[in-house]
Design an enzyme around this catalytic site. Sequence first.
Site, short mmCIF file in Angstrom:
data_model
loop_
_atom_site.label_atom_id
_atom_site.label_comp_id
_atom_site.label_asym_id
_atom_site.label_seq_id
_atom_site.Cartn_x
_atom_site.Cartn_y
_atom_site.Cartn_z
N THR A 14 3.39 1.27 2.17
CA THR A 14 2.55 1.59 3.34
C THR A 14 1.07 1.58 2.96
O THR A 14 0.25 0.89 3.58
CB THR A 14 2.93 2.98 3.90
OG1 THR A 14 4.32 2.96 4.19
CG2 THR A 14 2.15 3.33 5.13
N GLU A 131 -9.36 10.70 -3.28
CA GLU A 131 -9.69 11.11 -1.91
C GLU A 131 -8.49 10.98 -0.97
O GLU A 131 -8.27 11.81 -0.08
CB GLU A 131 -10.85 10.25 -1.38
CG GLU A 131 -11.36 10.62 -0.02
CD GLU A 131 -12.00 12.01 0.01
OE1 GLU A 131 -11.34 12.91 0.54
OE2 GLU A 131 -13.12 12.17 -0.49
N VAL A 134 -5.52 13.88 -0.20
CA VAL A 134 -5.62 15.07 0.65
C VAL A 134 -6.14 14.68 2.03
O VAL A 134 -7.24 14.15 2.17
CB VAL A 134 -6.57 16.12 0.03
CG1 VAL A 134 -6.62 17.36 0.92
CG2 VAL A 134 -6.15 16.49 -1.37
N ILE A 138 -9.52 11.74 6.17
CA ILE A 138 -10.64 12.70 6.22
C ILE A 138 -11.25 12.79 4.81
O ILE A 138 -10.54 13.12 3.87
CB ILE A 138 -10.17 14.11 6.64
CG1 ILE A 138 -9.40 14.07 7.96
CG2 ILE A 138 -11.36 15.07 6.73
CD1 ILE A 138 -8.79 15.42 8.37
N GLY A 189 9.49 7.39 13.70
CA GLY A 189 8.85 7.09 12.41
C GLY A 189 7.81 8.10 12.00
O GLY A 189 7.07 7.89 11.05
N LYS A 207 -1.30 19.40 -1.33
CA LYS A 207 -2.68 19.15 -0.89
C LYS A 207 -3.53 20.41 -1.03
O LYS A 207 -4.69 20.35 -1.43
CB LYS A 207 -2.69 18.65 0.55
CG LYS A 207 -1.99 17.29 0.69
CD LYS A 207 -1.75 16.97 2.15
CE LYS A 207 -0.98 15.69 2.33
NZ LYS A 207 -0.49 15.53 3.71
N1 LIG Z 1 2.10 6.81 3.54
C1 LIG Z 1 1.04 7.58 3.79
O1 LIG Z 1 0.59 7.69 4.92
C2 LIG Z 1 0.36 8.31 2.65
C3 LIG Z 1 -0.76 9.12 2.93
C4 LIG Z 1 -1.42 9.75 1.88
C5 LIG Z 1 -0.96 9.60 0.60
N2 LIG Z 1 0.15 8.85 0.36
C6 LIG Z 1 0.60 8.71 -1.02
O2 LIG Z 1 0.46 7.35 -1.40
C7 LIG Z 1 1.46 7.01 -2.33
C8 LIG Z 1 2.24 5.80 -1.81
O3 LIG Z 1 2.83 6.13 -0.57
P1 LIG Z 1 3.47 5.02 0.40
O4 LIG Z 1 3.75 5.71 1.68
O5 LIG Z 1 2.63 3.81 0.41
O6 LIG Z 1 4.84 4.72 -0.36
P2 LIG Z 1 5.85 3.51 -0.10
O7 LIG Z 1 5.61 2.88 1.21
O8 LIG Z 1 7.21 4.03 -0.41
O9 LIG Z 1 5.43 2.45 -1.24
C9 LIG Z 1 5.69 2.64 -2.58
C10 LIG Z 1 5.41 1.35 -3.30
O10 LIG Z 1 5.65 1.55 -4.69
C11 LIG Z 1 6.43 0.48 -5.18
N3 LIG Z 1 7.23 0.96 -6.31
C12 LIG Z 1 8.19 1.90 -6.32
N4 LIG Z 1 8.69 2.04 -7.57
C13 LIG Z 1 8.01 1.17 -8.33
C14 LIG Z 1 8.07 0.82 -9.70
N5 LIG Z 1 8.92 1.42 -10.53
N6 LIG Z 1 7.22 -0.12 -10.15
C15 LIG Z 1 6.35 -0.75 -9.33
N7 LIG Z 1 6.24 -0.47 -8.02
C16 LIG Z 1 7.08 0.48 -7.54
C17 LIG Z 1 7.29 0.02 -4.03
O11 LIG Z 1 7.71 -1.32 -4.25
P3 LIG Z 1 8.54 -2.18 -3.16
O12 LIG Z 1 7.61 -2.34 -1.99
O13 LIG Z 1 8.82 -3.48 -3.84
O14 LIG Z 1 9.74 -1.38 -2.85
C18 LIG Z 1 6.29 0.15 -2.87
O15 LIG Z 1 5.52 -1.00 -2.76
C19 LIG Z 1 2.29 8.28 -2.52
O16 LIG Z 1 1.79 9.00 -3.62
C20 LIG Z 1 2.05 9.06 -1.24
O17 LIG Z 1 2.20 10.46 -1.41
C21 LIG Z 1 0.81 8.19 1.35
#
Ligand SMILES: NC(=O)c1ccc[n+]([C@@H]2O[C@H](COP(=O)([O-])OP(=O)(O)OC[C@H]3O[C@@H](n4cnc5c(N)ncnc54)[C@H](OP(=O)(O)O)[C@@H]3O)[C@@H](O)[C@H]2O)c1
Length: 430
Positions: A14, A131, A134, A138, A189, A207
């Site tokens: 994402t 940034e 959290v 924002i 979702g 956070k």
């Molecule tokens: N989603 C949000 O709105 C949001 C907001 C703030 C902070 N965050 C933080 O941002 C981070 C990512 O969140 P996300 O929502 O983007 O997660 P996500 O959609 O689950 O994406 C995770 C990514 O990591 C990859 N991955 C997983 N295991 C891996 C490995 N062993 N080696 C290489 N790549 C690997 C996955 O690969 P594949 O795509 O090939 O499966 C995917 O591309 C997290 O720490 C989350 O807490 C997210």
Amino acid sequence: MSPALKIAIAGLGTVGGGLLKLLRDNAEPIAARCGRRLAITAVSARDKGRDRGVDLAGMAWYADAAEMAARADCDVVVELIGGSDGVARRVVEGAIAGGRHVVTANKALLAHAGAALARAAEAKGVVLAYEAAVAGGIPVIKILREGLAANRVQRVYGILNGTCNYILTQMRRSGRPFGDVLADAQKLGYAEADPSFDVDGVDAAHKLAILAAVAFGTEADIEGVHVEGIRHVGALDIRFAGELGLRIKLLGIARMTEFGLEQRVHPCMVPLETPIAHVEDVFNAVVVEGDFVGRVVSEGRGAGAGPTASAVVADLMDIARGRAAMTFGVPAGSLARVPASPMDRHRGAYYIRLMVRDRPGVIADVTAALRDQQVSLESMLQRGRSPDEAVPVVLTTHHTDEAAMRRALQRIEALDTVLEPPRMIRIESL
Ligand SMILES: NC(=O)c1ccc[n+]([C@@H]2O[C@H](COP(=O)([O-])OP(=O)(O)OC[C@H]3O[C@@H](n4cnc5c(N)ncnc54)[C@H](OP(=O)(O)O)[C@@H]3O)[C@@H](O)[C@H]2O)c1
């Protein structure tokens, strides 16, 4: 123009996908503002075949993200995999050890290992920026660490989890119970298939631990956060809150007390007149109270591809411009270790809802239990009368000690006219 800032991205989900798109679509204004381009030189994810919606030609693909962090031709590694340990931690540690700057959105990692990583980054002379970890879009870390740097922070609090705020908002608007609204949120979702990290308050606690570290110059202390989620908030409580001129929000609150650092995440009743009461749906808000500035309120989207990528790129742009802030606002070696103030020491007002058998003498027994613990009542609401049936009774108290409140509730729960465990929600003075 200076040479491009070379970026390796670990994780293309994402946030990583959003980052690819933002850097492609806004490449021109970003380059103009930094005086150099931001160029992605390497990427890593699990599935090489998955369409990321952006052309990855010209970027080196690494099946092993830790190897990329250690070896890729880059200045900055962006970690967007997630998790407090495992590959995400190896990526961050490897990048720092190799003298590369790190940008991450990983709140779990920062909450658990923030101080150690900050010390490692400082020793290597690299930036560790977060940034996006959290409140998503924002820019609260920048607000606290830079804009409000001249202040002593008296309290920092906020709505730090969009899923919970969405569920509480929908419960209030529809009058429906938690389980039904959660199921809808999952379909739309807004909640994960396993919602526990969000609805049990863990995500907000991560956070809050980071915010508190920046606000008070302390080591992030996730173990010191008192955490309660929103599962026990009833539709009835939301209705009664409305009658009392209050609204229920899941807040994370941190402040320094005479007993240590108080950090707590739990449902709160907040007065309708306060700005945070009107932050609805998936929106987040953070409020900082500084001794000279007073109250500063920021609201925005706390998650999602666009807002989170926006925060990641702001960090990358700081690095591109050569602006390096200290990770938690003070030298990593001087981050204080402060004891956690126990919840029993908390003082505040309380909302109590009881289901009682409608019989003479019930209220006298309840008020006697409160009186014996020196808990003073502010108001009492009783709706409906049906002799010998279960009826709700709502009490609100003046400020009292949490320990005394808990002792009184134990006695009240033991009364045979009290039919369910009492529901207790703290009323917050904001
Ligand atoms: N989603 C949000 O709105 C949001 C907001 C703030 C902070 N965050 C933080 O941002 C981070 C990512 O969140 P996300 O929502 O983007 O997660 P996500 O959609 O689950 O994406 C995770 C990514 O990591 C990859 N991955 C997983 N295991 C891996 C490995 N062993 N080696 C290489 N790549 C690997 C996955 O690969 P594949 O795509 O090939 O499966 C995917 O591309 C997290 O720490 C989350 O807490 C997210």
